[in-house]
Design a protein around this motif. Sequence first.
Motif, short mmCIF file in Angstrom:
data_model
loop_
_atom_site.label_atom_id
_atom_site.label_comp_id
_atom_site.label_asym_id
_atom_site.label_seq_id
_atom_site.Cartn_x
_atom_site.Cartn_y
_atom_site.Cartn_z
N CYS A 90 0.84 -1.21 0.00
CA CYS A 90 0.00 0.00 0.00
C CYS A 90 0.87 1.25 0.00
CB CYS A 90 -0.95 -0.01 1.20
SG CYS A 90 -2.33 -1.16 1.03
N ILE A 95 -1.48 4.20 -1.04
CA ILE A 95 -2.78 3.90 -0.45
C ILE A 95 -2.67 3.98 1.07
CG2 ILE A 95 -4.56 2.13 -0.16
CD1 ILE A 95 -3.69 1.07 -2.96
N TRP A 97 -4.25 3.26 4.78
CA TRP A 97 -5.17 2.25 5.30
C TRP A 97 -5.20 2.25 6.82
CZ3 TRP A 97 -3.89 -2.28 8.03
CH2 TRP A 97 -2.54 -2.58 8.12
#
Length: 146
Positions: A90, A95, A97
């Motif tokens: 990620c 990304i 998270w």
Amino acid sequence: MTSAITAGPLAVTRPGRDRTDRGAFRSRELSATTLLIAAVGEVDASNAGDMVGYVEDHISGYHQLVIDLSKLDFFATDGFTALHTLTVRCSRRGIDWVLVPGPAVARVLRVCDPEGLVTTAGNIVSAVAALARGPHTHLQLAPLAK
């Protein structure tokens, strides 16, 4: 009282569980940029890689991810290794998270992540709110050599 002597160890499954009921993963879009992935059952050596693969297969096109493991009955250290792998992947994709752990996951995090580097939230709503507050740095990656 009757007793039995067996030649090998006796395998006993938990009531209502069998080898095919290891873990199930599902996803749901929370917004155009945020994906929720939830797991139920168990995450151990037999399916931790499946969890990583499931996330990889579904995360394309999203910028934020909530991983809900609050309904797991069992979470092995292999599951933590899978979370670390997801952190790296990620981070490389940009990304952000947040993890929603349940009691089984919280026990492993206390041992494997004593510094609390994995960002957690008490529930999905809190996880989404944490994502809205800004990016979370789970891992500082060194730049790739040219």
